[in-house]
Design a protein around this motif. Structure first.
Motif, PDB file in Angstrom:
ATOM      1  N   ALA A   7      -4.642  -0.296  -4.076  1.00 40.31           N
ATOM      2  CA  ALA A   7      -3.849  -1.520  -3.987  1.00 40.31           C
ATOM      3  C   ALA A   7      -4.753  -2.748  -4.059  1.00 40.31           C
TER       4      ALA A   7
ATOM      5  N   VAL B  53       0.825  -1.215   0.000  1.00 43.54           N
ATOM      6  CA  VAL B  53       0.000   0.000   0.000  1.00 43.54           C
ATOM      7  C   VAL B  53       0.855   1.260   0.000  1.00 43.54           C
TER       8      VAL B  53
ATOM      9  N   ILE C  25      -5.168   2.517  -0.109  1.00 42.11           N
ATOM     10  CA  ILE C  25      -5.358   1.088   0.162  1.00 42.11           C
ATOM     11  C   ILE C  25      -6.341   0.489  -0.833  1.00 42.11           C
TER      12      ILE C  25
END
Length: 549
Positions: A62, A42, A59
């Motif tokens: 990702a 991340v 996040i």
């Protein structure tokens, strides 16, 4: 030559551009290598690891990249990450490394739904690591402002005892709408949650609905046992093939709860094929609860090798919405219960069964469309040591008796709560509305100080088909006329191989005109002055005694 530049300056610029290009190439190569290895860090998507920086978008990027690549690992290295709702993807393993903490944002606006980690219609997902998820729940301690029918009796007891009706409420309850679960999974399958710690959830910590093949292993869940209302541990609803193992769960509300209710527009389904093993549980309500919200069934459940500490209730079977609890085996369990504040469900009772209709539980008239009383059947509780301040209440319903319930090899240590008005225990074990009931190798021990309300070790009322075998115990008060065992409107009972405790005056009292066909055989009753007595309304010949001494 670039216009206006010396040859030396041009050389330096070209060298810097080449160096930058090389750096970009190296970065792209590293990212490509990580992606090819299935690892999506991340930090490479903008997360700083600084708690003050909102990391939701980084996040999520990702997670999305990992999902689009066909799957792999989304990696959170050590650091603090604050986030709102994150949408999980199939074939993605979210891994929190040691030292990594994912904080749920305190800002309601950061949540698009009632979850920090949300998965819908996914497969092959996992949340693992040695890191932590922290919901940052907050509470206010203030005077009660709601009328909760489910705890009205406790409230009245507190009022009668002069206890101020102060209690915990979630912060901003008057206007906030979202109190997120830390993990919510809807219609997912092949799920693994392992190793992580999940702390301070504002609502049920882990809520799976209509999920298949769920394994929870080695997790630590904690919410505040003084303040953490609504903050259950694990609440499987309409799920199948669930394993909860090797975990520690300490929660303000129920620790583990099994539901069968509608959710997310979906129908209620049976919650079934469940194993709980090697866990330590604590709860300000029930450590293990077969929930009152059961519209279909909770069935095929084994619970073993668990320790219940610092709980208001130990094991609770509750059916309010017409569903069924069946085919349950609970074995090798240690239970320690005591009374908590008045606003929690429970009274320090180690074992609790009840079948009610929803309106009855609220003290209201029945509704025309309300389902009939549900059922509890085919249940075994075996190898249990229990210390509690409340009675073990095993209660069916006038229209739906408990059926085929067995209690085997249980040692019960009955203690008292000295708080005025709070001690509700009368009999150590009270059974009502049951058929095909087996109670074998049960011991009852009365501890000091004793309560003036205490009476019999065992009280059976409205029971058909009882076998009481290998029982050891006596009344709460030695040398009194209180019997050790009472059979009240019991049809068909055998008391065998049982022992009266020292100081027992009357071992057995039989009551009720419907009582019939009661036999005593092979019991050691020489410590009792009177082996049995029958009330005047009991028909002659109802009790037959053979082989006792």
């Amino acid at each position: 030559m670039i216009e206006g530049m010396t040859m030396h300056a041009e050389f330096l610029v070209r060298k810097m551009l080449a160096s930058l290009a090389l750096s970009v190439f190296v970065l792209v190569s590293v990212l490509s290598a990580q992606a090819s290895a299935g690892i999506f860090n991340v930090r490479d998507y903008g997360a700083t690891g600084n708690k003050a920086d909102l990391a939701t978008q980084s996040i999520q990027k990702a997670i999305d990249a990992c999902g689009k690549s066909g799957g792999g690992e989304v990696y959170l290295p050590a650091g603090d990450y604050t986030s709102g709702t994150l949408h999980l993807r199939s074939h993605v393993r979210l891994y929190l490394d040691a030292g990594a903490t994912l904080f749920g944002s305190k800002a309601e606006a950061d949540f698009t739904t009632d979850a920090l980690l949300l998965g819908e219609d996914l497969e092959n997902i996992s949340i693992e690591g040695r890191g932590t998820i922290d919901g940052q729940s907050e509470y206010d301690w203030r005077m009660n402002v709601i009328d909760d029918g489910y705890i009205r009796d406790n409230q009245k007891s507190a009022e009668a005892a002069g206890i101020p009706l102060m209690r915990s409420f979630p912060k901003e309850m008057d206007h906030r709408k979202i109190y997120p679960h830390m993990i919510k999974l809807v219609r997912c399958k092949d799920i693994r949650v392992a190793g992580i710690s999940i702390l301070h959830s504002p609502s049920w910590t882990f809520y799976p609905y209509d999920c298949d093949r769920l394994r929870i292993d080695g997790v630590y869940i904690h919410t505040d046992q003084k303040y953490g209302v609504w903050a259950d541990g694990i609440d499987p609803n309409s799920c199948r093939d669930v394993i909860i193992a090797n975990s520690t769960i300490e929660t303000g509300d129920d620790a583990i709860v099994f539901y069968s209710t509608p959710e997310a527009g979906g129908p209620p389904k049976a919650c079934e094929n469940i194993t709980v093993t090697n866990c330590r549980l604590s709860s300000s309500s029930s450590a293990i609860k077969f929930c009152d919200g059961n519209q279909v069934a909770v069935r095929n459940v084994t619970i073993s090798n668990c320790v219940i500490t610092h709980s208001n209730r130990g094991i609770a079977f509750m059916v309010y919405d017409g569903g069924v609890v069946e085919n349950v085996v609970i074995s090798n369990v240690v239970i320690n219960t005591h009374r908590f504040d008045w606003f929690w469900w429970g009274n320090g009772d180690p074992i609790y069964f009840t079948v009610q209709r929803r309106s009855e539980s609220l003290g209201l008239p029945l509704k025309p469309d309300e389902p009939p009383a549900g059922a509890i059947r085919h249940v075994i509780l075996r190898n249990i040591i229990a210390h509690g301040q409340g009675s073990c209440l095993i209660l069916g319903h006038p229209n739906s008796w408990l059926d085929d319930v067995s209690l085997e090899n249980i040692k019960l240590f009955q203690s008292t709560d000295n708080t005025p008005g709070y001690d509700k225990a009368v009999h150590a074990m009270y059974f009502h509305y049951a058929r095909n009931l087996k109670v074998k190798d049960v011991q009852v021990h009365w501890e000091k100080p004793e309560s003036p309300k205490w009476q019999s070790a065992m009280y059976f009322q409205d029971v058909k088909g009882l076998k009481l075998e290998g029982f050891e115990g006596g009344p709460a008060k030695a040398a009194s006329d209180i019997p050790a065992v009472v059979l009240d409107e019991v049809e068909g009972a055998a008391i065998v191989d049982s022992t009266a405790s020292s100081g027992t005056n009357v071992y057995l009292r039989v009551k009720g005109a419907k009582s019939q066909n009661i036999s005593l055989h092979g019991n050691e009753l020489h410590m009792a002055h009177v082996p049995y007595q029958a009330d005047k309304d009991v028909k002659a010949g109802t009790v037959k005694e053979t082989g006792s001494y």
